[in-house]
Design an enzyme around this catalytic site. Structure first.
Site, short mmCIF file in Angstrom:
data_model
loop_
_atom_site.label_atom_id
_atom_site.label_comp_id
_atom_site.label_asym_id
_atom_site.label_seq_id
_atom_site.Cartn_x
_atom_site.Cartn_y
_atom_site.Cartn_z
N LYS A 1 -13.37 0.08 15.62
CA LYS A 1 -12.02 -0.48 15.78
C LYS A 1 -11.52 -0.34 17.21
CE LYS A 1 -10.72 -0.56 10.98
NZ LYS A 1 -10.09 0.02 9.80
N ASP B 1 -3.86 -6.49 4.87
CA ASP B 1 -4.82 -7.40 5.51
C ASP B 1 -4.75 -8.80 4.91
OD1 ASP B 1 -6.08 -5.71 7.41
OD2 ASP B 1 -7.05 -4.64 5.77
N PRO C 1 -2.48 -12.11 9.99
CA PRO C 1 -2.82 -11.87 11.40
C PRO C 1 -3.02 -10.38 11.64
CG PRO C 1 -0.48 -12.37 11.15
CD PRO C 1 -1.10 -12.60 9.81
N ASP C 2 -3.92 -10.06 12.56
CA ASP C 2 -4.11 -8.65 12.95
C ASP C 2 -3.16 -8.38 14.12
OD1 ASP C 2 -5.01 -6.23 14.17
OD2 ASP C 2 -6.82 -6.40 12.95
N ILE C 3 -2.11 -7.64 13.85
CA ILE C 3 -1.04 -7.45 14.84
C ILE C 3 -1.57 -6.69 16.06
CG2 ILE C 3 1.25 -6.40 15.21
CD1 ILE C 3 1.57 -6.69 12.07
N LYS D 1 9.49 -16.52 -10.94
CA LYS D 1 8.60 -15.50 -11.51
C LYS D 1 7.47 -16.16 -12.29
CE LYS D 1 8.48 -11.63 -14.69
NZ LYS D 1 9.14 -10.89 -15.76
N LYS E 1 -10.35 -3.88 18.39
CA LYS E 1 -8.88 -3.99 18.45
C LYS E 1 -8.34 -3.79 19.87
CE LYS E 1 -8.27 -3.43 13.65
NZ LYS E 1 -7.29 -3.93 12.69
N PHE F 1 -4.69 2.90 14.80
CA PHE F 1 -5.15 3.85 13.78
C PHE F 1 -6.36 3.25 13.08
CE2 PHE F 1 -1.98 7.31 12.97
CZ PHE F 1 -1.15 7.04 14.04
N ASN G 1 0.86 -1.20 0.00
CA ASN G 1 0.00 0.00 0.00
C ASN G 1 0.89 1.25 0.00
OD1 ASN G 1 0.57 0.78 2.84
ND2 ASN G 1 -0.30 -1.25 3.19
O1 PMT Z 1 2.90 6.10 6.71
P1 PMT Z 1 2.29 7.42 6.26
O2 PMT Z 1 2.57 7.69 4.80
O3 PMT Z 1 2.66 8.56 7.16
O4 PMT Z 1 0.71 7.25 6.33
C1 PMT Z 1 0.05 7.26 7.55
C2 PMT Z 1 -1.03 6.17 7.63
C3 PMT Z 1 -2.15 6.52 6.66
C4 PMT Z 1 -0.44 4.81 7.25
C5 PMT Z 1 -1.51 6.17 9.11
O5 PMT Z 1 -2.06 7.43 9.42
C6 PMT Z 1 -2.55 5.09 9.34
O6 PMT Z 1 -3.74 5.29 9.18
N1 PMT Z 1 -2.09 3.87 9.73
C7 PMT Z 1 -2.93 2.68 9.86
C8 PMT Z 1 -3.21 2.10 8.51
C9 PMT Z 1 -4.12 0.89 8.58
O7 PMT Z 1 -3.71 -0.19 8.22
O8 PMT Z 1 -5.32 1.13 9.09
P2 PMT Z 1 -6.49 0.00 9.27
O9 PMT Z 1 -7.71 0.77 9.54
O10 PMT Z 1 -6.48 -0.92 8.11
O11 PMT Z 1 -6.04 -0.80 10.54
C10 PMT Z 1 -6.47 -0.44 11.85
C11 PMT Z 1 -5.36 -0.66 12.84
O12 PMT Z 1 -5.03 -2.05 12.91
C12 PMT Z 1 -4.06 0.07 12.53
O13 PMT Z 1 -3.53 0.52 13.75
C13 PMT Z 1 -3.18 -1.02 11.92
O14 PMT Z 1 -1.79 -0.78 12.19
C14 PMT Z 1 -3.66 -2.25 12.65
N2 PMT Z 1 -3.58 -3.48 11.85
C15 PMT Z 1 -4.34 -3.66 10.74
C16 PMT Z 1 -4.30 -4.85 10.06
C17 PMT Z 1 -3.44 -5.87 10.51
N3 PMT Z 1 -3.36 -7.01 9.88
N4 PMT Z 1 -2.69 -5.66 11.58
C18 PMT Z 1 -2.73 -4.49 12.26
O15 PMT Z 1 -2.02 -4.31 13.27
#
Ligand code: PMT
Length: 412
Positions: free
Chosen positions: A353, A291, A320-322, A301, A357, A339, A222
């Site tokens: 969330k 995700d 996994p969701d960390i 390849k 979470k 976030f 991403n």
């Molecule tokens: O890195 P930059 O360019 O500065 O951009 C900032 C950002 C947009 C990346 C940042 O502001 C941000 O939003 N980070 C979280 C991105 C994200 O994956 O959001 P989410 O809504 O999909 O996930 C929710 C939360 O679960 C996040 O804290 C994420 O780190 C966590 N997560 C999600 C999926 C996963 N498999 N494991 C996780 O830990």
């Protein structure tokens, strides 16, 4: 931009990020201790540049400081042909100017506005806080002329970190030893207005994207640049925390004073974050974790149009969701900040969330074309069990401090 919720005044008093301290070294045996001062400043998240007098180079070579700081070391007034007014540019670059050790001669010069080399002209040109840590023979230190000059500097608002008592290099015993490097660094950080409210705390941050390989040349990822997570790491280090940054692949330099663990995939990120999480007081999960990942990673390849690959169909499985995994097991007193990156309904999704979470705070942000990903600024919502409010557009450095300010409130 989506509809914003209630606006609430927020603290804008966070410690400023990425400060530059100019360290002046003068001709004194204690110059070797400046290496430790430089190291401690860097550990505190500060960028350090060094300026030396000619005499100082007799004690420690500029190469040593160049190696420690990864910056050019300035000595002569006219050494840099590309910069004819080097003393002014150095002075402007510095958020604070520390002279340590400072000899009686240099104290006398700067107390009286004399400027006959690069260090003293820079001292005269600087408008930033000036911190002076004297070191010399006891009789020179106690001499009325030196005391008078130190007094003059003090009256002018120069911060003096007085020398200590003890055995001196000349064999005398008394006052004149350079103050302890840690005390000098504390004085500098105080002058910079840096709060050390995370001293003794462990902070772990996840940052950047993860990449999930399809084959040796392709992957799913991403647009995360890592800027947000790195800003949090920098701010936490500056505020005194012991910081671990678990970083996906980004092109940012490691912040000063931060332990960086580099990973590629979500599963690697989970493993690295799990190692640090138990000892963590504050966990900030800013990474944009993929995700999904390809169920299989091809070892060669994948070629289009061949029997071994249907490039139109890649079977995905969930990563996994960390955040959810680690926060589910968080102990009392641990603070977890997650976030929510959303294109729609930021607040509602962030509120969901918060619960799913197990976070104490969710930083909601709207992502999309030119928003949040890769930018230097962001406009976010803070969502917790108690309240939801939006913050104005601000730099990610400032946002980092706002996040830490809120996390500190949860620590209690
Ligand atoms: O890195 P930059 O360019 O500065 O951009 C900032 C950002 C947009 C990346 C940042 O502001 C941000 O939003 N980070 C979280 C991105 C994200 O994956 O959001 P989410 O809504 O999909 O996930 C929710 C939360 O679960 C996040 O804290 C994420 O780190 C966590 N997560 C999600 C999926 C996963 N498999 N494991 C996780 O830990």
């Amino acid at each position: 931009m989506a509809e914003k919720g209630r606006t609430q005044a927020v603290s804008m008093t966070g410690s400023a990020p990425c400060k530059t301290v100019l360290v002046g070294v003068t001709g004194c045996i204690a110059a070797y201790k400046t290496c430790e001062i430089v190291r401690l400043l860097q550990k505190a998240g500060v960028r350090v540049k060094v300026v030396m007098t000619e005499h100082a180079t007799e004690f420690v070579g500029p190469t040593t400081f160049r190696a420690l700081t990864h910056e050019t070391v300035a000595v002569g007034l006219f050494d840099d042909p590309s910069d004819p007014i080097h003393h002014v540019s150095l002075a402007q670059e510095a958020d604070a100017f520390l002279i340590a050790p400072c000899t009686a001669n240099v104290i006398a010069k700067i107390a009286n506005g004399l400027a006959d080399d690069l260090l003293t002209t820079t001292a005269l040109a600087t408008t930033s806080p000036l911190i002076v840590a004297p070191a010399m023979n006891v009789n020179m230190y106690e001499n009325g002329a030196t005391r008078y000059n130190i007094g003059k500097l003090h009256i002018r608002g120069v911060r003096i970190v007085e020398a200590g008592d003890g055995y001196l290099a000349c064999g005398d015993v008394g006052r004149g030893r350079l103050a302890e490097p840690a005390d000098i660094v504390s004085a500098v950080l105080e002058e910079l207005g840096v709060r050390r409210d995370l001293s003794g705390r462990h902070v772990m941050i996840t940052a950047g994207p993860t990449i999930e390989p399809i084959d040796p040349v392709r992957y799913i990822t991403n647009h995360s640049s890592g800027k947000t997570g790195y800003a949090v790491a920098r701010a936490a280090a500056l505020r005194g925390a012991d910081v671990t940054l678990v970083s996906g692949p980004v092109s940012l330099p490691a912040p000063e004073g931060v332990r960086v663990v580099r990973v590629r995939t979500a599963r690697e990120m989970l493993a690295a974050a799990s190692e640090s999480f138990a000892a963590t007081d504050i966990g900030v999960f800013a990474a944009a974790v993929a995700d999904m990942r390809p169920k299989e990673t091809a070892s060669r390849k994948l070629k289009k149009g061949t029997a071994d690959a249907d490039l139109g169909t890649i079977e995905l499985v969930e990563n996994p969701d960390i955040l959810a995994t680690l926060a589910a097991g968080k102990r009392d007193g641990q603070v977890v900040v997650g976030f929510a990156a959303e294109t729609d309904d930021v607040v509602a999704n962030a509120q969901k969330k918060l619960a799913t979470k197990h976070a104490d705070l969710i930083v909601g942000n709207e992502v999309g074309e030119g928003r949040a990903f890769g930018t230097d600024d962001n406009e976010v919502w803070f969502v917790s069990a108690e309240e939801t409010y939006d913050l104005p557009l601000m730099s990610k450095d400032r946002l980092a401090d706002e996040i830490l300010d809120r996390a500190v409130q949860f620590l209690g």
